[in-house]
Scaffold this motif. Sequence first.
Motif, PDB file in Angstrom:
ATOM      1  N   ARG A  94       0.151 -11.138   2.214  1.00  0.00           N
ATOM      2  CA  ARG A  94       0.340  -9.642   1.748  1.00  0.00           C
ATOM      3  C   ARG A  94       0.584  -9.742  -0.058  1.00  0.00           C
ATOM      4  O   ARG A  94       0.651  -8.652  -1.076  1.00  0.00           O
ATOM      5  N   VAL A  95       1.801 -10.718   0.168  1.00  0.00           N
ATOM      6  CA  VAL A  95       2.867 -10.685  -1.211  1.00  0.00           C
ATOM      7  C   VAL A  95       1.246 -11.834  -2.821  1.00  0.00           C
ATOM      8  O   VAL A  95       1.705 -11.865  -3.569  1.00  0.00           O
ATOM      9  N   ASP A  96       0.572 -12.085  -1.430  1.00  0.00           N
ATOM     10  CA  ASP A  96      -0.425 -13.182  -2.674  1.00  0.00           C
ATOM     11  C   ASP A  96      -1.740 -12.342  -2.659  1.00  0.00           C
ATOM     12  O   ASP A  96      -1.881 -12.698  -3.108  1.00  0.00           O
ATOM     13  N   GLY A  97      -1.284 -11.088  -2.350  1.00  0.00           N
ATOM     14  CA  GLY A  97      -2.311 -10.321  -3.690  1.00  0.00           C
ATOM     15  C   GLY A  97      -3.126  -9.021  -2.124  1.00  0.00           C
ATOM     16  O   GLY A  97      -4.499  -8.678  -1.819  1.00  0.00           O
ATOM     17  N   LEU A  98      -3.061  -9.569  -1.097  1.00  0.00           N
ATOM     18  CA  LEU A  98      -4.214  -9.095   0.359  1.00  0.00           C
ATOM     19  C   LEU A  98      -3.880  -8.472   0.289  1.00  0.00           C
ATOM     20  O   LEU A  98      -3.481  -7.821   1.572  1.00  0.00           O
ATOM     21  N   GLN A  99      -4.324  -6.930  -0.292  1.00  0.00           N
ATOM     22  CA  GLN A  99      -4.173  -5.593   0.169  1.00  0.00           C
ATOM     23  C   GLN A  99      -5.136  -4.740  -0.695  1.00  0.00           C
ATOM     24  O   GLN A  99      -6.129  -4.934  -1.740  1.00  0.00           O
ATOM     25  N   GLY A 100      -5.145  -3.351  -0.139  1.00  0.00           N
ATOM     26  CA  GLY A 100      -5.911  -2.547  -1.347  1.00  0.00           C
ATOM     27  C   GLY A 100      -5.819  -1.428  -0.669  1.00  0.00           C
ATOM     28  O   GLY A 100      -5.385  -0.920   0.550  1.00  0.00           O
ATOM     29  N   ALA A 101      -6.441   0.236  -0.960  1.00  0.00           N
ATOM     30  CA  ALA A 101      -6.388   1.275  -1.004  1.00  0.00           C
ATOM     31  C   ALA A 101      -7.351   1.879   0.356  1.00  0.00           C
ATOM     32  O   ALA A 101      -8.252   0.772   0.222  1.00  0.00           O
ATOM     33  N   ILE A 102      -6.896   2.793   0.971  1.00  0.00           N
ATOM     34  CA  ILE A 102      -7.413   2.925   1.478  1.00  0.00           C
ATOM     35  C   ILE A 102      -7.817   4.861   1.305  1.00  0.00           C
ATOM     36  O   ILE A 102      -7.111   5.214   0.956  1.00  0.00           O
ATOM     37  N   VAL A 103      -9.030   5.684   1.662  1.00  0.00           N
ATOM     38  CA  VAL A 103      -9.458   6.754   1.385  1.00  0.00           C
ATOM     39  C   VAL A 103     -10.155   7.172   1.937  1.00  0.00           C
ATOM     40  O   VAL A 103     -11.282   7.349   2.496  1.00  0.00           O
ATOM     41  N   ILE A 104      -9.683   8.130   3.364  1.00  0.00           N
ATOM     42  CA  ILE A 104     -10.497   8.997   4.355  1.00  0.00           C
ATOM     43  C   ILE A 104     -10.401  10.253   3.376  1.00  0.00           C
ATOM     44  O   ILE A 104      -9.527  10.698   3.215  1.00  0.00           O
ATOM     45  N   THR A 105     -11.488  11.332   3.912  1.00  0.00           N
ATOM     46  CA  THR A 105     -11.700  12.148   3.812  1.00  0.00           C
ATOM     47  C   THR A 105     -12.404  13.577   4.786  1.00  0.00           C
ATOM     48  O   THR A 105     -13.180  12.417   5.597  1.00  0.00           O
ATOM     49  N   ASP A 106     -12.588  14.703   4.625  1.00  0.00           N
ATOM     50  CA  ASP A 106     -13.052  14.881   5.510  1.00  0.00           C
ATOM     51  C   ASP A 106     -13.575  16.529   4.803  1.00  0.00           C
ATOM     52  O   ASP A 106     -13.010  17.711   3.909  1.00  0.00           O
ATOM     53  N   PRO A 107     -14.722  16.773   3.914  1.00  0.00           N
ATOM     54  CA  PRO A 107     -15.608  17.684   3.551  1.00  0.00           C
ATOM     55  C   PRO A 107     -15.296  18.608   4.454  1.00  0.00           C
ATOM     56  O   PRO A 107     -15.612  19.947   2.688  1.00  0.00           O
ATOM     57  N   HIS A 108     -15.224  18.923   5.750  1.00  0.00           N
ATOM     58  CA  HIS A 108     -15.203  20.026   6.063  1.00  0.00           C
ATOM     59  C   HIS A 108     -13.970  20.839   6.563  1.00  0.00           C
ATOM     60  O   HIS A 108     -14.019  22.008   7.476  1.00  0.00           O
TER      61      HIS A 108
END
Length: 761
Positions: free
Chosen positions: A193-207
């Motif tokens: 993770r220190v070396d840049g191995l990471q990112g965002a997760i976005v979970i949505t529920d349209p209902h």
Amino acid sequence: MTGSANACRRMRSRTRRTRRRTTAERPSKMQGRTGGVRRRVGAVGVLSPRRRGSSSALGFFAVVVAAVASSADAKTVRERWVIRPQIITSANATFSPDCYLGDRRVLLVNDINPGPVLRAEVGDVVKVTIVNKSPTDAVTVHYHGLSMKGYPYSDGTGAVSQCSVGPLQTQVNEFVAEDVGTHYWHGHTGMERVDGLQGAIVITDPHDEDEKLLRTLYDEERILFLQDWYHREGSFQRTGLDSLPFRWIGNPQTLLINGKGQYLPCLESEDNCVENCGSAGGGYLPEINVEQGKTYRLRIISGAQLVGLNLAISDHAMMVVEADGTLVRPFSVNNLDIMPAQRFSVILRADQSVDYLYVMETSVRFRDSSLRGRAVVRYDSDVTSPAGIDTNLFPEWDAPPSLDSTLFTRDITKYYDHDILRTSRRDVRKLVIVGTQGKRLKNGALRWAANNISTTWQAEPLLLTSYLAAHDHHAEEWPDTEIPGTAVVPDRPRHPFNYAEPIQPQVGEFVHRADAPGIIKLTYGEVVDVVLQNALALNGVAEMHSWHLHGHFFYVVGQGNGTFVESEDWKKYNLVDPLRRDTVAVYPNGWTAIRFYADNPGVWPLHCTQTAHGVMGMGLNFVVSPDKLDRPPPGAMSCLKTSLDPHDSETCRKGGGTSSGGGSHHDTGGSDWGKGKGKGGSRNSGGSHHDTGGSDWGKGKGTGWESPRKNSKSKGQTKSKGRSKGNGGKKAYNKGYHYGKGWRGLAEGTESSRDNTNNAN
């Protein structure tokens, strides 16, 4: 035939001999009056969920597959993430996030930092193909904030849930998206993770009615991904942490926003730096573009490996609406504390003059550092004049936190497990975990620990070890099953002491005598309170620690300064509307109390998210009823003993079988941003069952919730770590069943209502 192929053959033999267990055999503490259909889902590793195997598992699983297939909303989200190392040099300068060129190695997904955003809707099947192009690194990807119910082998925790993806190998992680909100993926084998191995997760529920209402408050959304950046890679840092004498490289060199920042020495000299680091349009000062009159949802994620951060924007207030996926009672702030691995959503109104650039800035909390990370909020592309930021917005690095005292879950009845807040104290399992520092008995190496146990890892994933132990015919009934190669963490410290003082001699043996993962055994359905107590490091410094629980969400029921006093402090618990989240800070010289429902069979770490502390042993593993797990998927077996041969995985693959588990149940409802009532209803979306009931952003009513379970035992013969385990003798059962309980909505909590609830428990 190799060991893993033999193991697969034996497990196939077990799953053919199963029977259903009746409801009477499995009483539930939380069983209610209403129920519903609950899906079972398959576990995964290298492979997709199994659709063949024991008839008892297959029948129910076929219903699930049909439900998923019939949902018009469900879809498959496919991601291909190629992980490869790069070296930051003058010839490879684009990989430098902060202008500095120092032959620093990075490990990135698809050559970007932060990595790609994983987006999905509730009910979607997510398939992430991880292609490891590194010739030297073994990696996993953890989906931080996703409970992975039914997918315990895909949690992405190396040496716990699964084998790491070896150099030049590929693995597919598959799961169903269930947990709405702003989340976070990152490497979870060592310090990648220190070396840049990471990112965002976005979970949505349209209902989801509340999500719909929140969506009416903003026009667009932006992601703010915050990082602390070192000029030494993770492997170098890890070597120093494990060395004698101990070597710590100190605080980070730069704070990044959306993968970019400016290393201060590079603004003064171009020695070993990219040219024009500070120039306009140079790319190292991130820009957030907004349009006057619009409103934005900022999804803020801390990917920091060490420091707590505080975020402020000149001349703009922020309204907090979400924390770790939970919708909170909205409130306005001028600056926002966010600890490592936490996530927030805030509403930002672009209501200022277009004649200026507005400064967005991060500062360091709870460590002695004057670092600042900067970005600009731009209303008009032609403007170059920056508006200064009021430094008084930032709290001092050691100022007491104020944010947590204002964070409350907006509609507690929305969550299927909210009834645990009403559980009588005598029915709650109470743990006190003290995070201490000491020296290893074997060689004097500096370590972190939980109740004197400093966790280390074995070659075989702990989940697999636990499964094999629980399904051995010689095993005692859970939780009396012995899990070989582990160290049992006591429920409380054996030798309590004054935690505001340095560790004292009467504490006794500090670290377990052998290298082993620390575990605490839990039984499915237990309600668990954990008090996380801070203590001084050996150098006398009180540090902030950010703790994360895998596989579950918890309620933050209490926080305080000094040493937790059980006879008094539990009376101060908020059992009305505490924040529900998965990552919480334990502040210097303080304690934090959390409560959760152990309804997810598997092995789930509770650990400090600060990478250095985690790899030094600050954590433990909750082993939740592994006797209720179906057999592992072939991918989980591929590193058993010595085999990583794809042929052996193929042999397992042919064996079929279903690895199944629970899910999550969400109660939502018709509502409005102020007050409202909604009519009940239900829907299935991709196998995720939702009962809707009335709720509102301030007050609400609703009925119906369910939280089904799954239990499974198997019998057979297998081998693990050279120990021979004989033929089965236990009868197997595999049954999902459902229960629920009516509830009434809660209005906005008052101090008096909290006091009444607390005293009742």
